[in-house]
Design a protein around this motif. Structure first.
Motif, PDB file in Angstrom:
ATOM      1  N   LEU A  20       0.839  -1.203   0.000  1.00 56.15           N
ATOM      2  CA  LEU A  20       0.000   0.000   0.000  1.00 56.15           C
ATOM      3  C   LEU A  20       0.871   1.249   0.000  1.00 56.15           C
ATOM      4  CD1 LEU A  20      -2.964   1.006   0.211  1.00 56.15           C
ATOM      5  CD2 LEU A  20      -2.564   1.226   2.663  1.00 56.15           C
ATOM      6  N   GLY A  21       1.900   1.228   0.822  1.00 55.61           N
ATOM      7  CA  GLY A  21       2.821   2.362   0.881  1.00 55.61           C
ATOM      8  C   GLY A  21       3.466   2.604  -0.477  1.00 55.61           C
ATOM      9  N   VAL A  22       3.955   1.524  -1.082  1.00 54.37           N
ATOM     10  CA  VAL A  22       4.621   1.639  -2.380  1.00 54.37           C
ATOM     11  C   VAL A  22       3.651   2.189  -3.421  1.00 54.37           C
ATOM     12  CG1 VAL A  22       5.676   0.331  -4.263  1.00 54.37           C
ATOM     13  CG2 VAL A  22       6.267  -0.202  -1.904  1.00 54.37           C
ATOM     14  N   VAL A  23       2.432   1.617  -3.445  1.00 59.06           N
ATOM     15  CA  VAL A  23       1.450   2.014  -4.463  1.00 59.06           C
ATOM     16  C   VAL A  23       1.049   3.485  -4.295  1.00 59.06           C
ATOM     17  CG1 VAL A  23      -0.924   1.650  -5.240  1.00 59.06           C
ATOM     18  CG2 VAL A  23       0.599  -0.304  -4.889  1.00 59.06           C
ATOM     19  N   THR A  24       0.920   3.918  -3.042  1.00 56.66           N
ATOM     20  CA  THR A  24       0.552   5.324  -2.836  1.00 56.66           C
ATOM     21  C   THR A  24       1.619   6.259  -3.367  1.00 56.66           C
ATOM     22  OG1 THR A  24      -0.038   4.517  -0.674  1.00 56.66           O
ATOM     23  CG2 THR A  24      -0.558   6.803  -1.162  1.00 56.66           C
ATOM     24  N   ILE A  25       2.847   5.937  -3.046  1.00 60.89           N
ATOM     25  CA  ILE A  25       3.934   6.777  -3.551  1.00 60.89           C
ATOM     26  C   ILE A  25       3.906   6.748  -5.077  1.00 60.89           C
ATOM     27  CG2 ILE A  25       6.434   7.103  -3.682  1.00 60.89           C
ATOM     28  CD1 ILE A  25       6.685   5.998  -0.953  1.00 60.89           C
ATOM     29  N   ALA A  26       3.728   5.530  -5.621  1.00 59.28           N
ATOM     30  CA  ALA A  26       3.699   5.394  -7.073  1.00 59.28           C
ATOM     31  C   ALA A  26       2.592   6.256  -7.670  1.00 59.28           C
ATOM     32  CB  ALA A  26       3.519   3.937  -7.459  1.00 59.28           C
ATOM     33  N   PHE A  30       2.986   9.221 -10.094  1.00 59.22           N
ATOM     34  CA  PHE A  30       2.381   9.005 -11.404  1.00 59.22           C
ATOM     35  C   PHE A  30       1.583  10.251 -11.810  1.00 59.22           C
ATOM     36  CE2 PHE A  30      -1.168   6.766 -13.849  1.00 59.22           C
ATOM     37  CZ  PHE A  30      -0.444   6.729 -15.029  1.00 59.22           C
ATOM     38  N   ALA A  31       0.807  10.752 -10.847  1.00 58.74           N
ATOM     39  CA  ALA A  31       0.036  11.975 -11.120  1.00 58.74           C
ATOM     40  C   ALA A  31       0.981  13.111 -11.472  1.00 58.74           C
ATOM     41  CB  ALA A  31      -0.795  12.347  -9.898  1.00 58.74           C
ATOM     42  N   PHE A  32       2.014  13.232 -10.674  1.00 63.96           N
ATOM     43  CA  PHE A  32       3.052  14.216 -10.929  1.00 63.96           C
ATOM     44  C   PHE A  32       3.594  14.026 -12.351  1.00 63.96           C
ATOM     45  CE2 PHE A  32       5.474  16.433  -7.353  1.00 63.96           C
ATOM     46  CZ  PHE A  32       5.599  17.581  -8.104  1.00 63.96           C
ATOM     47  N   GLY A  33       3.883  12.752 -12.655  1.00 64.30           N
ATOM     48  CA  GLY A  33       4.491  12.412 -13.933  1.00 64.30           C
ATOM     49  C   GLY A  33       3.589  12.740 -15.114  1.00 64.30           C
ATOM     50  N   LEU A  34       2.288  12.462 -14.976  1.00 66.23           N
ATOM     51  CA  LEU A  34       1.381  12.745 -16.092  1.00 66.23           C
ATOM     52  C   LEU A  34       1.344  14.231 -16.398  1.00 66.23           C
ATOM     53  CD1 LEU A  34      -1.679  10.360 -15.667  1.00 66.23           C
ATOM     54  CD2 LEU A  34       0.255  10.232 -17.238  1.00 66.23           C
ATOM     55  N   ALA A 173       0.018  17.732  -3.500  1.00 62.52           N
ATOM     56  CA  ALA A 173      -1.089  17.189  -2.717  1.00 62.52           C
ATOM     57  C   ALA A 173      -0.946  15.674  -2.586  1.00 62.52           C
ATOM     58  CB  ALA A 173      -2.418  17.544  -3.368  1.00 62.52           C
ATOM     59  N   PHE A 174      -0.656  15.021  -3.706  1.00 68.02           N
ATOM     60  CA  PHE A 174      -0.489  13.566  -3.661  1.00 68.02           C
ATOM     61  C   PHE A 174       0.702  13.179  -2.797  1.00 68.02           C
ATOM     62  CE2 PHE A 174      -3.098  13.193  -7.618  1.00 68.02           C
ATOM     63  CZ  PHE A 174      -3.989  12.277  -7.120  1.00 68.02           C
ATOM     64  N   ALA A 175       1.760  13.956  -2.895  1.00 70.50           N
ATOM     65  CA  ALA A 175       2.937  13.656  -2.079  1.00 70.50           C
ATOM     66  C   ALA A 175       2.576  13.745  -0.600  1.00 70.50           C
ATOM     67  CB  ALA A 175       4.075  14.618  -2.400  1.00 70.50           C
ATOM     68  N   ALA A 176       1.756  14.739  -0.258  1.00 67.36           N
ATOM     69  CA  ALA A 176       1.328  14.878   1.141  1.00 67.36           C
ATOM     70  C   ALA A 176       0.525  13.650   1.557  1.00 67.36           C
ATOM     71  CB  ALA A 176       0.507  16.148   1.323  1.00 67.36           C
ATOM     72  N   LEU A 264      12.632  10.428  -1.370  1.00 67.86           N
ATOM     73  CA  LEU A 264      12.514  11.510  -0.386  1.00 67.86           C
ATOM     74  C   LEU A 264      11.164  11.474   0.313  1.00 67.86           C
ATOM     75  CD1 LEU A 264      14.287  14.570  -2.041  1.00 67.86           C
ATOM     76  CD2 LEU A 264      15.043  13.146  -0.132  1.00 67.86           C
ATOM     77  N   ILE A 265      10.097  11.218  -0.487  1.00 68.27           N
ATOM     78  CA  ILE A 265       8.771  11.118   0.131  1.00 68.27           C
ATOM     79  C   ILE A 265       8.777   9.991   1.166  1.00 68.27           C
ATOM     80  CG2 ILE A 265       6.334  10.615  -0.266  1.00 68.27           C
ATOM     81  CD1 ILE A 265       6.629  11.797  -3.050  1.00 68.27           C
ATOM     82  N   GLY A 266       9.368   8.846   0.771  1.00 67.08           N
ATOM     83  CA  GLY A 266       9.428   7.705   1.683  1.00 67.08           C
ATOM     84  C   GLY A 266      10.201   8.031   2.951  1.00 67.08           C
TER      85      GLY A 266
END
Ligand SMILES: Nc1ncnc2c1ncn2[C@@H]1O[C@H](COP(=O)(O)OP(=O)(O)O)[C@@H](O)[C@H]1O
Ligand SMILES: [Mg+2]
Lengths: 281, 244
Positions: A20-26, A30-34, A173-176, A264-266
């Motif tokens: 779950l942690g990995v997927v959230t960061i992803a 991903f949103a950032f990336g798009l 926002a997603f990073a938060a 860094l987020i992790g």
């Protein structure tokens, strides 16, 4: 050494939670990336458009050649100007016929006006500068009209600004959210290992030693999330490239920065959570 | 030389009132001391003050020269590396073998890996579990689990072994075995301070005993000549858990 083993053992002991942690960061990356992709593709589009940005000043019929060539010298001396080309009525006709192909017959000689085609230097191709130069050129008496693709250049610029803002805003926002979820993950991991931690303390493990596996775990989750996001973004980008239109992808530096961002987020999420949770135990 | 020194110590828990007051005593090198008294009298509190799980509200506790009043977290960790701590409930990690449980205490102090195995083997032999190193706690009897815990407490060569009712969960036979082990450890030079309800154990030996009641030291055999064993050792507070 032991910390690394412990950090990985968390993935074994709580696979769902860690995933779950990995997927959230992803997802956040991903949103950032798009949005990043949108931004860099607009940037690329703008660049190729900017390379073609041209101010075309139409010359009134019957203007003496001396007047226009004197003006050419003046205009060429503008600091923003790269080149000025004189396009005669005949040249204009040839160019129009070439561009229009089968409809080329609609033009008769003499219908199209002669013009001065002005290219600007790189760095002077933004809407404001283009407008300023166009206005200066317009002040010549023999200039009938000036065209410079005013609307859509400005629109693309606005689009890029919006994409950058939306991308940055949503990404943050997603990073938060990711930081919060990693925090929750760590909290549950700390709880699950409360007994172990209390024994570690009892036998004299330092606080730093106790924190290390959790912090490492967050870091590893971050890197994995970053790589996953990179994969997702790449898949999306190439799907669009195949079925829709050619799109540019991040260069290796940006891609690496993305993964570092995940790490860094992790780190941030886990460091934050571990400090709070250990104090609570 | 005193390893542990209580200087007029008081301990008040934020929620729970006064658990200890005016407590002064010393524990010397190589000594064996019982800590007795009814439940709630402050035995565990004294032990927690020694391993600095709790800090005194007043007075001071000195453990090998480190003052509990101003020891940093790091200093507390370092102090604990020279203490062995054993509990009634063993506190073993269920997902690790006996060997791994013992090795754990060494790993967290950052000892080189190749030094861990021989030391683990040595203490497991010392507690009589040389053949059970690969057993998980659930595969061991209560007495054996407590021996693993004792092995873990010994592996850092402590100068004091702190035992909080180590036989509280054991049957008679296991109790005798574990107690004998603690005596042997003490004979080998490690000081032992052991909280217990078990007056039988205390009577069988000539060890020092410190008695607590309502957070006060009411008797210390090191200061008062040993009382005639029959009547007065059965202090008023001993009526509850352990009828003799
Ligand atoms: N963490 C705590 N918070 C509040 N009160 C406590 C805490 N620990 C112990 N006490 C209280 O302090 C007193 C002494 O407890 P303890 O030292 O555990 O006694 P013993 O080990 O002799 O049974 C008791 O009244 C107990 O309720
Ligand atoms: Mg107790």
């Amino acid at each position: 050494m032991m910390a690394l083993r412990e950090a990985f053992s968390a993935f074994r002991r709580a696979p769902l939670l860690s995933a779950l942690g990995v997927v959230t960061i992803a997802f956040s990356l991903f949103a950032f990336g798009l949005f990043g992709l949108v931004a860099i593709n607009i940037r690329d589009a703008l660049q190729s458009i900017e390379n073609r940005v041209e101010i075309r000043a139409f010359i009134a019929d019957g203007t003496p050649v001396e007047a226009s060539s004197a003006a050419m010298g003046d205009i060429h001396a503008f600091p923003e100007v790269l080149s000025v080309t004189y396009v005669s009525q005949d040249d204009a006709l040839i160019r129009a016929r070439k561009e229009l192909g089968e409809f080329s017959d609609v033009f008769e000689p003499g219908v199209l006006p002669a013009s001065l085609d002005i290219k600007l230097k790189p760095g002077y191709r933004d809407p404001t500068t283009v407008l300023a130069v166009a206005n200066r050129v317009k002040s010549y008496d023999f200039v009938d009209d000036v065209r410079y693709g005013e609307d859509w250049v400005a629109k693309l610029y606005r689009l890029r600004t919006i994409a950058t803002l939306v991308g940055t805003g949503l990404g943050l926002a997603f990073a938060a959210v990711a930081v919060i979820i990693i925090g929750a993950t760590i909290r549950i991991m700390v709880m699950a290992r409360a007994r172990e931690i209390s024994i570690m303390r009892l036998v004299g493990a330092t606080n730093g030693f106790i924190r290390l596996p959790f912090v490492l775990e967050g870091f590893i989750q971050g890197v994995m999330g970053g790589l996953l996001a990179l994969g997702l973004t790449w898949a999306t980008s190439s799907a669009i490239s195949h079925s829709f239109m050619r799109t540019a992808f991040f260069d290796p530096t940006l891609a690496t920065l993305g993964v570092i961002g995940g790490a860094l987020i992790g780190l941030l999420g886990s460091t934050f959570a571990v400090g709070r949770q250990l104090r609570r135990l | 030389m005193s390893l542990v020194r209580f200087l007029n110590v008081a301990k008040e828990y934020p929620r729970g009132g006064v658990a200890l007051s005016h407590a002064s005593f010393q524990l010397h090198k190589g000594e064996f001391a019982f800590l007795t008294g009814p439940s709630g009298s402050g035995k565990s509190t004294i032990l927690k003050l020694i391993y600095m799980e709790e800090r005194p509200t007043a007075g001071d506790v000195l453990v090998s020269g480190v003052s509990a009043r101003d020891a940093s977290r790091r200093e507390v960790s370092m102090v604990r590396r020279h203490l062995g701590i054993v509990f009634q409930d063993f506190r073993l990690l269920e997902d690790r073998t006996a060997e791994q449980n013992v090795a754990f205490a060494l790993e967290v102090t950052g000892i080189p890996t190749d030094m861990i195995r021989p030391r683990v083997a040595r203490v497991l032999t010392q507690v009589g579990l040389a053949s059970k190193g690969t057993a998980y706690p659930r595969e061991l009897s209560g007495g054996e689990q407590q021996r693993v815990a004792i092995a873990r407490s010994l592996v850092n060569d402590p100068y004091v072994l702190i035992a909080d009712e180590p036989t509280g969960n054991l049957d008679d036979r296991a109790t005798r075995g574990v107690f004998q082990l603690l005596r042997d450890i003490n004979t080998a030079g490690t000081a032992v301070i052991m909280a217990t309800h078990d007056l039988d154990l205390i009577r069988r030996t000539e060890y020092r005993s410190i008695e607590l009641n309502h957070g006060r030291l009411v008797y210390d055999s090191a200061e008062t000549p040993p009382p005639p064993k029959e009547p007065s050792a059965v202090a008023p507070s001993h009526h509850d858990e352990n009828p003799i």
